[in-house]
Design a protein around this motif. Structure first.
Motif, PDB file in Angstrom:
ATOM      1  N   PHE A  61      -4.010   0.610  -7.906  1.00  0.00           N
ATOM      2  CA  PHE A  61      -3.560  -0.161  -6.744  1.00  0.00           C
ATOM      3  C   PHE A  61      -4.712  -1.024  -6.254  1.00  0.00           C
ATOM      4  CE2 PHE A  61      -4.980   3.999  -5.418  1.00  0.00           C
ATOM      5  CZ  PHE A  61      -5.741   3.797  -4.283  1.00  0.00           C
ATOM      6  N   ALA A  62      -4.373  -2.170  -5.695  1.00  0.00           N
ATOM      7  CA  ALA A  62      -5.381  -3.128  -5.267  1.00  0.00           C
ATOM      8  C   ALA A  62      -6.358  -2.485  -4.292  1.00  0.00           C
ATOM      9  CB  ALA A  62      -4.704  -4.334  -4.616  1.00  0.00           C
ATOM     10  N   TYR A  63      -7.627  -2.747  -4.499  1.00  0.00           N
ATOM     11  CA  TYR A  63      -8.732  -2.238  -3.684  1.00  0.00           C
ATOM     12  C   TYR A  63      -9.039  -0.759  -3.948  1.00  0.00           C
ATOM     13  CZ  TYR A  63      -8.224  -6.533  -0.933  1.00  0.00           C
ATOM     14  OH  TYR A  63      -8.153  -7.840  -0.538  1.00  0.00           O
TER      15      TYR A  63
ATOM     16  N   LYS B 268     -12.287  -4.668  -3.734  1.00  0.00           N
ATOM     17  CA  LYS B 268     -11.804  -5.364  -4.924  1.00  0.00           C
ATOM     18  C   LYS B 268     -12.875  -5.339  -6.001  1.00  0.00           C
ATOM     19  CE  LYS B 268      -9.314  -9.084  -4.733  1.00  0.00           C
ATOM     20  NZ  LYS B 268      -8.805 -10.458  -4.460  1.00  0.00           N
TER      21      LYS B 268
ATOM     22  N   GLN C 166     -12.603   1.412  -0.654  1.00  0.00           N
ATOM     23  CA  GLN C 166     -11.606   0.369  -0.882  1.00  0.00           C
ATOM     24  C   GLN C 166     -12.325  -0.967  -1.018  1.00  0.00           C
ATOM     25  OE1 GLN C 166      -8.743   0.547   2.314  1.00  0.00           O
ATOM     26  NE2 GLN C 166      -7.629   2.210   1.357  1.00  0.00           N
TER      27      GLN C 166
END
Length: 237
Positions: free
Chosen positions: A143-145, A92, A90
């Motif tokens: 989805f973010a990360y 960014k 996870q």
């Protein structure tokens, strides 16, 4: 060393990542179903098992070659290949560490590809075989990360379908896409902080996923369950 021909096996299964989590549950259920099971993992199983352990880092070509030689010389060709070794991450995309991304991609994608390259030619030669690839509901789900992990699982879906097309009708290719599962996956996720509890959808057990794998493998040879999603009922994606 005894020649492979002196060791006939009704069914031989190789399970990468079989020392823990979903892979362990699959190995246990295959062994309980009467299969000879070889666990290929970097981690030594913590409990006694009917399965045989062979140390193997699937990202290492030398380890794959050693695994292939061991199985070929002692047992012959596998009937079932389960590609379960993998890791989450996870981070960014604008802030993360590309070296960590490479580690995950090498394991999740290249590890699976190396196993396919090593063992599917023998399946084609013997005229049958099953390849099980453990994907995720994260495949195709931005989805973010989660971009790197989702991309790795999306790649596995494409690899699985390509393998099916290249090897039909000889090899059945089964992709299993689990949702949230209560294993040590989240503890081993790189740069990740999620837990089963924090996600909040409940969780499958590793045995739930393994039972899905066994269900697909137990179908008649003319039946292929090529992609199965199994998730906790409350999970929305």
């Amino acid at each position: 060393m005894v020649a492979a021909s002196s060791h006939p096996q009704t069914s031989l299964a190789v399970v990468s990542g079989g020392a823990s989590g979903i892979g362990k549950a699959i190995a246990e259920q295959l062994a309980a179903a009467g299969k000879k099971v070889i666990i290929a993992d970097v981690t030594t199983p913590q409990e006694e098992s009917e399965a045989e352990y062979f140390p193997c880092n699937v990202t290492n070509p030398e380890d794959i070659a050693a695994l292939f030689a061991h199985i070929s010389q002692n047992y012959g060709k596998p009937d079932i290949l389960v590609c379960c070794a993998g890791q989450g991450i996870q981070e960014k995309l604008t802030e993360g560490d590309p070296a960590k991304w490479q580690q995950v991609l090498d394991l999740n994608i290249m590890g699976t590809l190396r196993l396919i390259r090593a063992f599917t030619p023998g399946m084609l030669e013997q005229g049958s075989g099953d390849v099980v690839i453990i994907s995720s509901v994260a495949a195709g789900q931005a989805f973010a990360y989660g971009g790197v992990y989702a991309a790795s699982k999306s790649a596995l879906n494409v690899i699985a379908e390509t393998l099916r097309l290249e090897t039909l009708p000889t090899i059945r290719v089964i992709t299993i896409a689990p949702g949230v599962t209560d294993t040590n996956f989240f503890e081993n996720t790189i740069s990740g902080y999620n837990t089963v509890e924090s996600i909040g959808y409940g969780a499958l057990s590793a045995a739930d996923v393994a039972e899905t794998v066994l269900f697909a493998l137990q179908q008649p040879r003319h039946v292929s369950l090529n992609h199965l999603t199994v998730r906790p009922t409350p999970q929305p994606f």
